[in-house]
Design a protein around this motif. Sequence first.
Motif, PDB file in Angstrom:
ATOM      1  N   GLY A  66      19.252  43.984  33.963  1.00  0.00           N
ATOM      2  CA  GLY A  66      18.413  44.876  33.178  1.00  0.00           C
ATOM      3  C   GLY A  66      16.943  44.486  33.201  1.00  0.00           C
ATOM      4  N   VAL A  67      16.639  43.197  33.311  1.00  0.00           N
ATOM      5  CA  VAL A  67      15.234  42.765  33.339  1.00  0.00           C
ATOM      6  C   VAL A  67      14.530  43.260  34.599  1.00  0.00           C
ATOM      7  N   LEU A  68      15.305  43.643  35.608  1.00  0.00           N
ATOM      8  CA  LEU A  68      14.738  44.178  36.842  1.00  0.00           C
ATOM      9  C   LEU A  68      14.866  45.693  36.925  1.00  0.00           C
ATOM     10  N   GLY A  69      15.346  46.306  35.859  1.00  0.00           N
ATOM     11  CA  GLY A  69      15.541  47.744  35.868  1.00  0.00           C
ATOM     12  C   GLY A  69      16.756  48.177  36.653  1.00  0.00           C
ATOM     13  N   LEU A  70      17.701  47.260  36.875  1.00  0.00           N
ATOM     14  CA  LEU A  70      18.928  47.566  37.604  1.00  0.00           C
ATOM     15  C   LEU A  70      20.083  47.698  36.628  1.00  0.00           C
ATOM     16  N   SER A  71      21.154  48.308  37.071  1.00  0.00           N
ATOM     17  CA  SER A  71      22.327  48.488  36.214  1.00  0.00           C
ATOM     18  C   SER A  71      23.586  48.034  36.935  1.00  0.00           C
ATOM     19  N   VAL A  72      24.633  47.845  36.174  1.00  0.00           N
ATOM     20  CA  VAL A  72      25.922  47.413  36.713  1.00  0.00           C
ATOM     21  C   VAL A  72      26.740  48.642  37.083  1.00  0.00           C
ATOM     22  N   GLY A  73      27.215  48.695  38.321  1.00  0.00           N
ATOM     23  CA  GLY A  73      28.033  49.799  38.777  1.00  0.00           C
ATOM     24  C   GLY A  73      29.424  49.342  39.185  1.00  0.00           C
ATOM     25  N   LEU A  74      30.162  50.244  39.797  1.00  0.00           N
ATOM     26  CA  LEU A  74      31.532  49.937  40.204  1.00  0.00           C
ATOM     27  C   LEU A  74      31.597  48.827  41.247  1.00  0.00           C
ATOM     28  N   GLU A  75      30.482  48.605  41.954  1.00  0.00           N
ATOM     29  CA  GLU A  75      30.475  47.551  42.973  1.00  0.00           C
ATOM     30  C   GLU A  75      30.715  46.171  42.366  1.00  0.00           C
ATOM     31  N   TRP A  76      30.514  46.056  41.068  1.00  0.00           N
ATOM     32  CA  TRP A  76      30.764  44.765  40.416  1.00  0.00           C
ATOM     33  C   TRP A  76      32.255  44.474  40.249  1.00  0.00           C
ATOM     34  N   LEU A  77      33.079  45.430  40.658  1.00  0.00           N
ATOM     35  CA  LEU A  77      34.512  45.142  40.727  1.00  0.00           C
ATOM     36  C   LEU A  77      34.819  44.137  41.838  1.00  0.00           C
ATOM     37  N   VAL A  78      33.899  43.985  42.801  1.00  0.00           N
ATOM     38  CA  VAL A  78      34.130  43.027  43.903  1.00  0.00           C
ATOM     39  C   VAL A  78      34.163  41.594  43.380  1.00  0.00           C
ATOM     40  N   PRO A  79      33.108  41.100  42.703  1.00  0.00           N
ATOM     41  CA  PRO A  79      33.221  39.733  42.180  1.00  0.00           C
ATOM     42  C   PRO A  79      34.298  39.594  41.117  1.00  0.00           C
ATOM     43  N   ALA A  80      34.503  40.648  40.306  1.00  0.00           N
ATOM     44  CA  ALA A  80      35.548  40.571  39.292  1.00  0.00           C
ATOM     45  C   ALA A  80      36.930  40.474  39.938  1.00  0.00           C
ATOM     46  N   GLY A  81      37.158  41.282  40.978  1.00  0.00           N
ATOM     47  CA  GLY A  81      38.448  41.245  41.669  1.00  0.00           C
ATOM     48  C   GLY A  81      38.677  39.936  42.400  1.00  0.00           C
ATOM     49  N   ALA A  82      37.617  39.420  43.012  1.00  0.00           N
ATOM     50  CA  ALA A  82      37.753  38.137  43.709  1.00  0.00           C
ATOM     51  C   ALA A  82      38.098  37.017  42.737  1.00  0.00           C
ATOM     52  N   SER A  83      37.515  37.064  41.551  1.00  0.00           N
ATOM     53  CA  SER A  83      37.845  36.062  40.535  1.00  0.00           C
ATOM     54  C   SER A  83      39.294  36.175  40.094  1.00  0.00           C
ATOM     55  N   LEU A  84      39.796  37.394  40.031  1.00  0.00           N
ATOM     56  CA  LEU A  84      41.194  37.597  39.669  1.00  0.00           C
ATOM     57  C   LEU A  84      42.127  36.974  40.710  1.00  0.00           C
ATOM     58  N   VAL A  85      41.730  37.048  41.978  1.00  0.00           N
ATOM     59  CA  VAL A  85      42.518  36.417  43.046  1.00  0.00           C
ATOM     60  C   VAL A  85      42.610  34.912  42.809  1.00  0.00           C
ATOM     61  N   VAL A  86      41.493  34.295  42.392  1.00  0.00           N
ATOM     62  CA  VAL A  86      41.504  32.855  42.105  1.00  0.00           C
ATOM     63  C   VAL A  86      42.569  32.525  41.072  1.00  0.00           C
ATOM     64  N   LEU A  87      42.710  33.398  40.085  1.00  0.00           N
ATOM     65  CA  LEU A  87      43.685  33.159  39.017  1.00  0.00           C
ATOM     66  C   LEU A  87      45.117  33.373  39.481  1.00  0.00           C
ATOM     67  N   LEU A  88      45.326  34.374  40.333  1.00  0.00           N
ATOM     68  CA  LEU A  88      46.681  34.781  40.697  1.00  0.00           C
ATOM     69  C   LEU A  88      47.295  33.964  41.822  1.00  0.00           C
ATOM     70  N   VAL A  89      46.455  33.414  42.711  1.00  0.00           N
ATOM     71  CA  VAL A  89      46.987  32.667  43.847  1.00  0.00           C
ATOM     72  C   VAL A  89      47.329  31.249  43.392  1.00  0.00           C
ATOM     73  N   ARG A  90      48.529  31.091  42.924  1.00  0.00           N
ATOM     74  CA  ARG A  90      48.996  29.798  42.454  1.00  0.00           C
ATOM     75  C   ARG A  90      50.513  29.717  42.571  1.00  0.00           C
ATOM     76  N   PRO A  91      51.033  28.516  42.681  1.00  0.00           N
ATOM     77  CA  PRO A  91      50.297  27.253  42.780  1.00  0.00           C
ATOM     78  C   PRO A  91      49.607  27.142  44.132  1.00  0.00           C
ATOM     79  N   SER A  92      48.522  26.380  44.168  1.00  0.00           N
ATOM     80  CA  SER A  92      47.792  26.211  45.421  1.00  0.00           C
ATOM     81  C   SER A  92      47.393  24.751  45.572  1.00  0.00           C
ATOM     82  N   PRO A  93      48.358  23.896  45.896  1.00  0.00           N
ATOM     83  CA  PRO A  93      48.054  22.463  46.015  1.00  0.00           C
ATOM     84  C   PRO A  93      47.146  22.189  47.205  1.00  0.00           C
TER      85      PRO A  93
END
Length: 302
Positions: free
Chosen positions: A244-271
């Motif tokens: 917001g400080v740059l006059g930008l907004s959050v769109g659907l493209e932010w599902l990419v980092p959110a989805g990638a983070s979800l993969v980190v949680l779901l891929v287990r166990p991962s020794p």
Amino acid sequence: MKDGWGTLRAWLQASRLPSQSYLALPLLLGQFVAVHLRGGALDVGTLVAVQLFGVLDQLFIVYANDWADQETDRRNQTATLFSGGSRVLVEGRLPPRALGLGAVVCAFLLLALSVGLAVLRGAPLLVPLAVAALGLLWAYSYPPFRLSYRGGGELLQMVGVAGVLPLYGYVAQGGDPGRFPWALVALLLPTHLACSIATALPDEPSDRESGKLTLPARVGVERAARVIVLLNGLTVALAPWGLGVLGLSVGLEWLVPAGASLVVLLVRPSPPGSRRVQVRVAAAITATLATVALPLLALVRT
């Protein structure tokens, strides 16, 4: 190999070129933020010089870190593309003195470039920022601090990549330091901390054995993975404010980092040593790179 300077193939292996993206994107982001806030055009010559700074900084980091971590890397039986060093010293592909000299040369060139750029652009702040970039690696891997072995190494990585690099690019492109958007840095800090923790996941056994106090070595792989997800979640939560400080907004493209983070949680166990841990690390890296790339692309389009 005990003598000589090694082969081109060995130096390419030592250079770990895929990791250039970690530095290139924050430097680019800082430059485009400067252009966005001050108006006018991007100075292409400065852009090239700043990205060359990133190349030299990355080479200094990987060469110097390999030299400092020789003993730990020799114990590492779970190294991956993302972790465990380049292995050139472990495999005898380069002599330590050659790699050490390579690090020194890169540091000298980085400083010389920054001094020249500071003079040409009238931006003296670039010189202490360059010194800070070198100093963070020194504090990470070398005495008297050697914080990667004492705890806190991940924090140094976070400060360098999410703070020093965007500010360097911003100042080089004529940005006013007094108007630097620190809210954007606040957005980037958690995900870069997450990324630095993630790249230590595969090395947990050798780090623990060597007394290298990364978060995975202290709390275990699964707990560290949960911290990674929480940090990336914090970045997504901060996105509306940071953009917001740059006059930008959050769109659907932010599902990419959110989805990638979800993969980190779901891929287990991962020794460590498994393919799953590589998937987990790749997902965490994707989340961080996407977090930098999304505002960068938005600024390029404006």
